[in-house]
Scaffold this active site. Sequence first.
Site, PDB file in Angstrom:
ATOM      1  CG  ASP A   1      -0.826   2.247   3.188  1.00 16.24           C
ATOM      2  OD1 ASP A   1      -1.952   2.654   2.493  1.00 16.24           O
ATOM      3  OD2 ASP A   1      -1.020   1.172   4.048  1.00 16.24           O
TER       4      ASP A   1
ATOM      5  CG  PHE B   1       0.140  -0.193  -0.528  1.00 20.75           C
ATOM      6  CD1 PHE B   1      -0.239   1.246  -0.661  1.00 20.75           C
ATOM      7  CD2 PHE B   1       1.008  -0.448  -1.667  1.00 20.75           C
ATOM      8  CE1 PHE B   1      -0.100   2.086  -1.335  1.00 20.75           C
ATOM      9  CE2 PHE B   1       1.456   0.737  -2.754  1.00 20.75           C
ATOM     10  CZ  PHE B   1       0.930   1.884  -2.644  1.00 20.75           C
ATOM     11  CB  CYS B   2      -2.968  -1.491   4.664  1.00 20.47           C
ATOM     12  SG  CYS B   2      -3.788  -2.073   6.060  1.00 20.47           S
ATOM     13  N   PRO B   3      -1.149  -4.263   5.095  1.00 21.19           N
ATOM     14  CG  PRO B   3      -1.086  -6.388   6.388  1.00 21.19           C
ATOM     15  CD  PRO B   3      -1.546  -5.947   4.929  1.00 21.19           C
TER      16      PRO B   3
END
Length: 75
Positions: free
Chosen positions: A39, A12-14
Amino acid sequence: MADRDLDATGLFCPEPVFRTKIEVERMEAGSTIRVRADDPAAEEDITKWASRHGHEVLSLKKEGKVIEVEIKKGK
């Protein structure tokens, strides 16, 4: 057929963008990479990052929650 593949599913981000950046930095200009990610923000994040840094998005496919982006490295 891409020169490299990056599986960023489950991240997931980033992380998907960060790992894409690292792989692209290791590549020669003109090489391609296929990135898979699930994501929800990855599609926008990766495509915007590529454009901002002079890379070309060759294709974008969606399969359920997974996106697949193929990028050609610029200079």
